[in-house]
Design a protein around this motif. Structure first.
Motif, PDB file in Angstrom:
ATOM      1  N   ASN A 332     -11.276  48.409  32.862  1.00  0.00           N
ATOM      2  CA  ASN A 332     -11.717  49.210  31.729  1.00  0.00           C
ATOM      3  C   ASN A 332     -10.507  49.769  30.996  1.00  0.00           C
ATOM      4  O   ASN A 332      -9.645  50.402  31.595  1.00  0.00           O
ATOM      5  N   MET A 333     -10.477  49.539  29.676  1.00  0.00           N
ATOM      6  CA  MET A 333      -9.367  50.020  28.860  1.00  0.00           C
ATOM      7  C   MET A 333      -9.745  51.222  28.008  1.00  0.00           C
ATOM      8  O   MET A 333      -8.897  52.031  27.655  1.00  0.00           O
ATOM      9  N   ALA A 334     -11.010  51.341  27.636  1.00  0.00           N
ATOM     10  CA  ALA A 334     -11.466  52.476  26.827  1.00  0.00           C
ATOM     11  C   ALA A 334     -12.977  52.571  26.954  1.00  0.00           C
ATOM     12  O   ALA A 334     -13.669  51.553  27.071  1.00  0.00           O
ATOM     13  N   ALA A 335     -13.495  53.801  26.938  1.00  0.00           N
ATOM     14  CA  ALA A 335     -14.930  54.044  27.070  1.00  0.00           C
ATOM     15  C   ALA A 335     -15.507  54.542  25.758  1.00  0.00           C
ATOM     16  O   ALA A 335     -14.824  55.197  24.961  1.00  0.00           O
ATOM     17  N   ALA A 336     -16.773  54.223  25.517  1.00  0.00           N
ATOM     18  CA  ALA A 336     -17.455  54.665  24.301  1.00  0.00           C
ATOM     19  C   ALA A 336     -17.868  56.122  24.418  1.00  0.00           C
ATOM     20  O   ALA A 336     -18.291  56.585  25.483  1.00  0.00           O
ATOM     21  N   LEU A 356     -28.707  56.343  19.237  1.00  0.00           N
ATOM     22  CA  LEU A 356     -27.430  57.042  19.287  1.00  0.00           C
ATOM     23  C   LEU A 356     -26.371  56.247  18.536  1.00  0.00           C
ATOM     24  O   LEU A 356     -26.452  55.003  18.448  1.00  0.00           O
ATOM     25  N   GLU A 357     -25.423  56.959  17.993  1.00  0.00           N
ATOM     26  CA  GLU A 357     -24.247  56.349  17.400  1.00  0.00           C
ATOM     27  C   GLU A 357     -23.071  56.566  18.340  1.00  0.00           C
ATOM     28  O   GLU A 357     -23.051  57.513  19.126  1.00  0.00           O
ATOM     29  N   GLY A 358     -22.105  55.680  18.250  1.00  0.00           N
ATOM     30  CA  GLY A 358     -20.963  55.798  19.149  1.00  0.00           C
ATOM     31  C   GLY A 358     -19.742  55.106  18.602  1.00  0.00           C
ATOM     32  O   GLY A 358     -19.770  54.456  17.542  1.00  0.00           O
ATOM     33  N   GLU A 359     -18.655  55.245  19.330  1.00  0.00           N
ATOM     34  CA  GLU A 359     -17.431  54.520  18.988  1.00  0.00           C
ATOM     35  C   GLU A 359     -16.539  54.451  20.221  1.00  0.00           C
ATOM     36  O   GLU A 359     -16.584  55.309  21.097  1.00  0.00           O
ATOM     37  N   ILE A 360     -15.765  53.391  20.268  1.00  0.00           N
ATOM     38  CA  ILE A 360     -14.749  53.223  21.299  1.00  0.00           C
ATOM     39  C   ILE A 360     -13.404  53.410  20.615  1.00  0.00           C
ATOM     40  O   ILE A 360     -13.041  52.611  19.738  1.00  0.00           O
ATOM     41  N   GLN A 361     -12.691  54.449  20.980  1.00  0.00           N
ATOM     42  CA  GLN A 361     -11.365  54.678  20.411  1.00  0.00           C
ATOM     43  C   GLN A 361     -10.348  53.831  21.169  1.00  0.00           C
ATOM     44  O   GLN A 361     -10.095  54.053  22.348  1.00  0.00           O
ATOM     45  N   VAL A 427     -15.808  62.409  24.972  1.00  0.00           N
ATOM     46  CA  VAL A 427     -15.341  62.570  26.349  1.00  0.00           C
ATOM     47  C   VAL A 427     -14.641  61.317  26.847  1.00  0.00           C
ATOM     48  O   VAL A 427     -14.287  61.224  28.021  1.00  0.00           O
ATOM     49  N   ALA A 428     -14.436  60.330  25.954  1.00  0.00           N
ATOM     50  CA  ALA A 428     -13.890  59.043  26.399  1.00  0.00           C
ATOM     51  C   ALA A 428     -12.378  59.060  26.544  1.00  0.00           C
ATOM     52  O   ALA A 428     -11.822  58.258  27.287  1.00  0.00           O
ATOM     53  N   ALA A 429     -11.691  59.973  25.844  1.00  0.00           N
ATOM     54  CA  ALA A 429     -10.235  59.905  25.811  1.00  0.00           C
ATOM     55  C   ALA A 429      -9.618  60.059  27.195  1.00  0.00           C
ATOM     56  O   ALA A 429      -8.722  59.305  27.579  1.00  0.00           O
ATOM     57  N   GLU A 430     -10.102  61.018  27.989  1.00  0.00           N
ATOM     58  CA  GLU A 430      -9.531  61.238  29.317  1.00  0.00           C
ATOM     59  C   GLU A 430      -9.762  60.040  30.212  1.00  0.00           C
ATOM     60  O   GLU A 430      -8.863  59.607  30.942  1.00  0.00           O
ATOM     61  N   GLU A 431     -10.954  59.464  30.153  1.00  0.00           N
ATOM     62  CA  GLU A 431     -11.238  58.285  30.989  1.00  0.00           C
ATOM     63  C   GLU A 431     -10.374  57.119  30.572  1.00  0.00           C
ATOM     64  O   GLU A 431      -9.875  56.365  31.412  1.00  0.00           O
ATOM     65  N   ALA A 432     -10.178  56.949  29.253  1.00  0.00           N
ATOM     66  CA  ALA A 432      -9.348  55.849  28.782  1.00  0.00           C
ATOM     67  C   ALA A 432      -7.913  56.011  29.272  1.00  0.00           C
ATOM     68  O   ALA A 432      -7.274  55.035  29.697  1.00  0.00           O
TER      69      ALA A 432
END
Length: 448
Positions: A332-336, A356-361, A427-432
């Motif tokens: 996994n490189m980045a989470a939505a 829902l709307e989302g994005e993967i940074q 909340v995806a930044a920390e996991e990424a």
């Protein structure tokens, strides 16, 4: 309205497409491109010395690197320009001086043979063109070497034939295969005398870019307005096959929730920018629907697979310590990040349906998609088993997978993509950061 759209199109078409993104690992850039392109030129120097005496040979190279202490950096389309200087206090019987640039795939520490996929050379001086081969005093030879954009490799028992774009420099400690580029100046002497050489590795960055997004998405980016969904902007979205999330809720009953996922088109994304997403969930089980439509429950990731070069391909190729390499060699490189959709009246809370709307940074330091012979860097967007406190998934296999490409530059004639995730849902930044391992040193900021 038509005049307004035409005016916006003319504005988009006038944007400068030659500016690559700034690759800062800390601050993503969403502002307009500067009207006047700037390119940082850095001079690197490398020396040959004899004891404590001043250098008798110096290699100078110009590059895009931010400081002389970094390795030289070249973008696709750049030429390697520099000079080689002699300061000889006594005569030296030299046969030739040549500059060579080459790119190689190093299969692994146990493999002695590197595979050279490109090599260009320039003779700076040759005894054949002079009356005497002995050099004494000061000499300086400028040189220019062209880095090819693509190379064609004939097929062999070990290598796949084809024409390939040069990949970015790739070096990660727990993956066996690496992509390395080097510049070498060879000083050849007469027989029975020791030759000399001065060299440096350099970083290469391909100038790959996606095609422009739909007109309506370009307008949204330009005006900083909300993105339109698949119904209002069908040209801007790629619809994936529907899938069903199955499992047990509250340790009591089985449930099934039908989902539809859309990815922004084109399926090619610039590192450092977001991937817009839309998902809908439908079920007659209201409790299960509420559980699985929580933003933290939906698990969609950008995942990476690396393919090493033969013969290293017989070894395990991934370095995700938590992954079952034999079953799914991906990391996994980045989470939505997800948030309830605001498009349309009660769009996110209709009876039996959630939207829902989302994005993967994307991290700015991602290696771009690449392939050279058997070596490859490949990306997918995958739906992994949902995670909710009162839900047990039926199995742990990915529910859906879509191949995507990661590139290094933004689309031509288009504003830069914007991030829309509300802070409370991002909340995806920390996991990424926890899942991403950066080892190539190409995360510094540079501009043209």
């Amino acid at each position: 309205m038509d005049d307004y759209v035409q005016r916006i199109v003319r504005t988009l078409d006038s944007m400068d497409p030659t500016i690559p993104p700034s690759y800062s690992p800390v601050l993503p850039v969403y502002s307009q491109r500067p009207s006047v392109p700037r390119r940082v030129i850095t001079e690197h120097q490398y020396h040959l010395t004899s004891g404590s005496k001043p250098p008798w040979a110096t290699l100078k190279v110009l590059s895009r690197s931010p400081t002389p202490s970094h390795l030289p950096v070249f973008l696709e389309g750049d030429k390697i320009t520099g000079s080689f200087t002699f300061d000889l206090e006594r005569s030296d019987n030299i046969v030739s001086v040549s500059a060579v640039a080459k790119g190689q795939i190093i299969p692994g520490p146990a493999d002695k043979e590197a595979f050279t996929f490109f090599e260009v050379a320039s003779t700076l001086w040759s005894k054949e063109n002079e009356r005497s081969g002995k050099l004494f005093g000061h000499y300086e030879w400028p040189f220019t070497l062209d880095i090819p954009i693509t190379v064609t490799i004939p097929g062999t028992n070990h290598f796949r034939s084809g024409t390939f774009h040069l990949p970015q420099t790739f070096l990660e400690r727990r993956f066996p295969t690496s992509i390395q580029y080097m510049l070498v100046v060879h000083v050849s002497r007469s027989k029975f005398r020791v030759n000399s050489r001065i060299q440096t590795m350099f970083n290469y960055v391909p100038a790959s870019r996606p095609s422009p997004p739909s007109l309506l998405r370009r307008l949204a980016y330009l005006e900083n307005s909300p993105l339109l969904g698949p119904e209002a902007d069908p040209e801007g979205w790629h619809s994936l096959p529907s899938f069903t999330v199955r499992g047990i809720v509250f340790s009591a009953r089985q449930t099934a929730v039908t989902c539809n996922l859309w990815l922004a088109k084109p399926l090619c994304y610039t590192r450092g920018a977001p991937i817009p997403l839309v998902i809908t969930l439908s079920s007659t089980d209201t409790q299960a629907l509420d559980l699985l439509s929580a933003p933290r429950a939906i698990s969609v990731h950008l995942r990476r697979r690396l393919k090493p070069l033969t013969p290293a391909s017989e070894r395990s190729g991934m370095f995700d310590a938590n992954a079952d390499l034999s079953a799914d060699p991906a990391e996994n490189m980045a989470a939505a990040a997800w948030w309830p959709s605001l498009e349309g009246p009660d769009a996110s809370q209709r009876v039996g349906r959630r939207r829902l709307e989302g994005e993967i940074q994307l991290p700015a330091t991602l290696k771009p998609s690449a392939q050279m012979a058997h070596f490859a860097v490949e990306y997918t967007v995958e739906v992994l088993p949902f995670k909710a406190s009162a839900f047990a998934p039926a199995d742990n296999k990915p529910l859906l997978k879509q191949d995507v490409k990661v590139v290094t530059m933004f689309a031509s004639n288009s504003p830069r993509p914007r991030a829309y995730a509300p802070p409370q849902y991002n909340v995806a930044a920390e996991e990424a950061r926890d899942n991403y391992f950066n080892a190539d040193g190409l995360g510094h900021v540079w501009r043209t």
